[in-house]
Design an enzyme around this catalytic site. Structure first.
Site, short mmCIF file in Angstrom:
data_model
loop_
_atom_site.label_atom_id
_atom_site.label_comp_id
_atom_site.label_asym_id
_atom_site.label_seq_id
_atom_site.Cartn_x
_atom_site.Cartn_y
_atom_site.Cartn_z
N GLY A 218 0.81 -1.20 0.00
CA GLY A 218 0.00 0.00 0.00
C GLY A 218 0.85 1.26 0.00
O GLY A 218 1.95 1.30 -0.57
N SER A 219 0.36 2.28 0.66
CA SER A 219 1.00 3.60 0.59
C SER A 219 2.36 3.68 1.29
O SER A 219 3.07 4.68 1.13
CB SER A 219 0.06 4.66 1.16
OG SER A 219 -1.07 4.79 0.33
N THR A 220 2.74 2.66 2.06
CA THR A 220 4.09 2.69 2.63
C THR A 220 5.13 2.66 1.51
O THR A 220 6.25 3.15 1.69
CB THR A 220 4.33 1.50 3.58
OG1 THR A 220 4.20 0.27 2.86
CG2 THR A 220 3.35 1.53 4.75
N LYS A 222 5.10 4.40 -1.08
CA LYS A 222 5.30 5.75 -1.59
C LYS A 222 6.60 6.37 -1.09
O LYS A 222 7.14 7.29 -1.71
CB LYS A 222 4.10 6.63 -1.22
CG LYS A 222 2.82 6.23 -1.96
CD LYS A 222 1.59 6.96 -1.43
CE LYS A 222 0.33 6.46 -2.13
NZ LYS A 222 -0.91 7.04 -1.55
N SER A 279 -1.03 11.15 1.65
CA SER A 279 -1.01 9.89 0.91
C SER A 279 -1.81 9.97 -0.38
O SER A 279 -2.75 9.20 -0.62
CB SER A 279 -1.55 8.75 1.80
OG SER A 279 -1.09 7.51 1.33
#
Length: 487
Positions: A218-220, A222, A279
């Site tokens: 997921g957004s980790t 990014k 995010s």
């Protein structure tokens, strides 16, 4: 007559040669295979009759030891607080070869058969005493391990904590867990039944979710795309990048939205720092496509993606303990690259891998080799080996790390103040959609603290939840940081 004697002599010599070759093959070439053959009762008695060394936590807490018993095998392996430490210790069983944890990666040392223990074996033989295996002193902090385990509770997930400057693993929890004592029993029927029950199905408790299970980060993820952008020199924390309320994946009609209105930016633009803080899916999907697959993939590889990570042990000490290689797609189309850049699609990672990402950011871009063992001691307390910190890669510059830290601090101060409780924290949450029609969530958080003098890096995953990562995994990270930093 001489002719017949010569033929007889030749036949006898040939037979001796065949006998010698067969003995050599059995004793040397096939020795390991025969020793490991489950039908070899003598090997089984030899292994279970050995006094295996203890496995200890960093404060001396005994995680595993051998207890004398009055049966044919002489010693019984016992595990204190077994489910708590199972991902670290693994198990030693009467009818299953040790294939995970330190019981496997340090097996030769634990049972006293390693080359480094040759003098101890010779001394035991000459004095008629029992040969004792080496003890393994780990980096695990029992209090931190307990906090992470209690916080995860009955949920399916994992938590990893790493010492920032050294790579020492301070906690490694996987839930649901199992009790190694049930596999260590000398009751072969009970041990077999326990193993069959534990190993059944895809959600087996024997699977170490911290190292052996892949999840969409997921957004980790990014943070990795942001580091790739910063390293080009074309982006700063205040650089405006395209965002918007939605983004059409290239070559498709699929719309990618944001979860928060703040992630849309203003007039279709958002600063890199705000994109991290809120995010922004639309911003990072477009940023990944603009950077290109090679730049994002190269940064991911520098941080460990695409490689099996050895956590402990070598072939000479047992079966090495490894983490499954995390993945980023090779040569993806732009629509798949957009999804991969927000940690969805074909991007997958282990919790250990994402803890390593946090560790590298906290350590000025320097990725450290993760380790579980501090030192190994012989039975006479002689230190046989001591682990020294090793750098895996200089993934990015200190300048990029400082900017990433600033952006990750804004994740907490602007969007997720509940992650802070008297500690300055840098973090990135993640909410990966999984299941049929994206009906469930893998909730993530990675981070480190204190943000201005990092000591501990943490990754937490809660699998198959129904709330965002900040709510599912965030409180677990906060509790772990509080425990680690109050000591």
């Amino acid at each position: 007559m001489n002719k017949y004697l010569r033929q007889l002599f030749t036949a006898v010599v040939a037979l001796f040669v065949i006998l010698g070759l067969s003995s050599t093959i059995i004793m040397a070439v096939r020795a390991n295979a025969l020793n490991n053959d489950p039908r070899n009762a003598r090997s089984l008695y030899h292994q279970l009759g050995a006094y295996r060394g203890a496995i200890l936590a960093s404060d001396g807490t005994v995680m595993a030891k051998s207890e004398p018993v009055n049966d044919a095998f002489k010693y019984l392996r016992t595990y204190s607080n077994g489910p708590l430490y199972a991902p670290v210790t693994g198990f030693f069983s009467i009818n299953q070869t040790a294939d995970r944890g330190l019981e496997a990666s340090r097996s030769m040392l634990l049972n006293g058969e390693a080359d480094s223990l040759i003098w101890q074996r010779a001394k035991a033989m000459l004095t008629g005493t029992t040969n004792q295996g080496a003890s393994i002193e780990t980096s695990i902090d029992p209090k931190l391990q307990q906090v992470a385990y209690d916080q995860l509770g009955t949920r399916d997930g994992a938590a990893v904590a790493i010492e920032v400057n050294t790579g020492r693993i301070l906690a490694m929890v996987s839930t649901p867990s199992y009790d190694p004592n049930k596999l260590a029993t000398h009751d072969t029927k009970a041990a077999s039944q326990a193993y069959n029950e534990l190993s059944a199905g895809q959600n087996s408790p024997l699977i170490n979710r911290a190292t052996s299970q892949l999840y969409p980060p997921g957004s980790t993820f990014k943070t990795i795309v942001a580091s790739a952008a910063l390293e080009t020199g074309d982006y700063q924390t205040d650089t405006k990048i395209p965002a918007g309320a939605s983004y059409t994946l290239p070559g498709t009609a699929t719309q990618l939205p944001n979860d928060e209105a703040q992630a849309d930016g203003v007039n279709g633009q958002i600063s890199l720092q705000e994109a991290v803080a809120w995010s922004s899916n639309t911003a990072f999907a477009q940023l990944g496509v603009k950077l290109g697959a090679s730049k994002v993939s190269d940064m991911a590889a520098k941080l460990g993606f695409g490689s099996t990570i050895t956590i402990d042990g070598t072939e000479s000490t047992g079966t090495p303990m490894t983490a499954t290689a995390s993945t980023f797609p090779s040569d993806p189309t732009d629509d798949k690259l957009a999804l991969a850049s927000i940690g969805q699609g074909d991007t997958t990672a282990t919790p250990l891998q994402m803890a390593m990402v946090a560790q590298a950011i906290a350590n000025n871009g320097k990725l450290m080799q993760p380790t579980l063992v501090d030192r190994v001691r012989a039975a006479d307390l002689t230190v046989l080996s001591q682990t020294k910190p090793q750098t895996m890669a200089n993934a990015f510059s200190k300048d990029s790390a400082d900017k990433l830290t600033t952006m990750m601090e804004s994740v907490v101060t602007e969007a997720n103040p509940q992650l802070v409780d008297g500690i300055k924290v840098a973090a990135k949450t993640g909410t990966a959609q999984i299941g049929i029609d994206n009906s469930a969530i893998d909730g993530w958080v990675i981070g480190f603290a204190p943000a201005d003098n990092p000591q501990i890096a943490v990754a937490v995953l809660v699998h198959n939840t129904d709330v965002h990562g900040s709510l599912a995994a965030g409180p677990i990270m906060r509790a772990m940081m509080q425990e680690a930093l109050q000591q």
